[in-house]
Design a protein around this motif. Structure first.
Motif, mmCIF file in Angstrom:
data_model
loop_
_atom_site.group_PDB
_atom_site.id
_atom_site.type_symbol
_atom_site.label_atom_id
_atom_site.label_comp_id
_atom_site.label_asym_id
_atom_site.label_seq_id
_atom_site.Cartn_x
_atom_site.Cartn_y
_atom_site.Cartn_z
ATOM 1 N N ALA A 16 -2.994 10.649 3.238
ATOM 2 C CA ALA A 16 -3.006 10.961 4.668
ATOM 3 C C ALA A 16 -1.703 10.510 5.295
ATOM 4 O O ALA A 16 -1.230 9.401 5.050
ATOM 5 N N ILE A 25 -1.799 14.618 8.755
ATOM 6 C CA ILE A 25 -1.279 15.580 7.789
ATOM 7 C C ILE A 25 -1.844 15.233 6.419
ATOM 8 O O ILE A 25 -1.749 14.091 5.969
ATOM 9 N N ASP A 26 -2.433 16.230 5.770
ATOM 10 C CA ASP A 26 -2.953 16.066 4.407
ATOM 11 C C ASP A 26 -1.758 16.099 3.451
ATOM 12 O O ASP A 26 -1.031 17.077 3.382
ATOM 13 N N LEU A 27 -1.555 15.034 2.701
ATOM 14 C CA LEU A 27 -0.421 14.915 1.777
ATOM 15 C C LEU A 27 -0.829 15.072 0.315
ATOM 16 O O LEU A 27 -0.056 14.732 -0.576
ATOM 17 N N SER A 28 -2.001 15.621 0.065
ATOM 18 C CA SER A 28 -2.470 15.709 -1.319
ATOM 19 C C SER A 28 -1.580 16.593 -2.191
ATOM 20 O O SER A 28 -1.534 16.408 -3.402
ATOM 21 N N LEU A 29 -0.851 17.557 -1.597
ATOM 22 C CA LEU A 29 0.074 18.394 -2.370
ATOM 23 C C LEU A 29 1.478 17.792 -2.463
ATOM 24 O O LEU A 29 2.318 18.293 -3.212
ATOM 25 N N THR A 30 1.730 16.752 -1.691
ATOM 26 C CA THR A 30 3.042 16.077 -1.693
ATOM 27 C C THR A 30 2.826 14.569 -1.808
ATOM 28 O O THR A 30 3.168 13.813 -0.897
ATOM 29 N N THR A 41 4.538 21.830 6.842
ATOM 30 C CA THR A 41 3.080 21.841 6.895
ATOM 31 C C THR A 41 2.543 23.229 7.230
ATOM 32 O O THR A 41 3.158 23.985 7.992
ATOM 33 N N GLY A 44 -2.035 21.966 8.816
ATOM 34 C CA GLY A 44 -2.289 20.540 8.668
ATOM 35 C C GLY A 44 -2.096 19.966 7.281
ATOM 36 O O GLY A 44 -2.361 18.789 7.057
ATOM 37 N N THR A 45 -1.620 20.789 6.343
ATOM 38 C CA THR A 45 -1.399 20.315 4.980
ATOM 39 C C THR A 45 0.080 20.439 4.632
ATOM 40 O O THR A 45 0.669 21.510 4.794
ATOM 41 N N HIS A 47 3.036 21.091 2.306
ATOM 42 C CA HIS A 47 3.206 21.823 1.044
ATOM 43 C C HIS A 47 4.506 21.461 0.335
ATOM 44 O O HIS A 47 4.646 21.743 -0.844
#
Length: 103
Positions: A16, A25-30, A41, A44-45, A47
């Protein structure tokens, strides 16, 4: 259509992140993103982690779009594109060179 928005991270807690406006911001891809990094983004994600120059280019383009939508002028918002001629992707250039003009 989805548009990428550059945001600068000020806080990271696991996957997060938070920008200076307080947006989450969802940081699961970064997962390597750190405070101070710019991320591109979408909904909200994050990339992609991007540099400050690219973030400024994207922000200028978005501002140009806002101006045009309000009836104004983009006035240099796309300077990086205006300064070069269009280039076909390599597969289309190869097809053109082979004489193909239709799919």
């Amino acid at each position: 259509m989805c548009m990428g928005i550059p945001m600068r991270l000020v806080h990271v807690n696991g996957i997060a992140g938070q920008n200076d406006c307080g947006d989450l911001i969802d940081l699961s891809l970064t997962p390597d993103a750190q405070p101070g990094d710019w991320v591109l983004t979408f909904l909200g994600t994050a990339h992609e982690v991007i540099g400050p120059d690219r973030a400024a280019q994207i922000a200028a383009a978005l501002q140009g779009l806002r101006a045009v939508m309000a009836g104004g002028d983009a006035s240099g918002a796309f300077a990086d594109l205006e300064a070069r001629a269009p280039v076909l992707p390599s597969h289309l250039q190869a097809a053109l060179a082979a004489g193909r003009t239709t799919g």
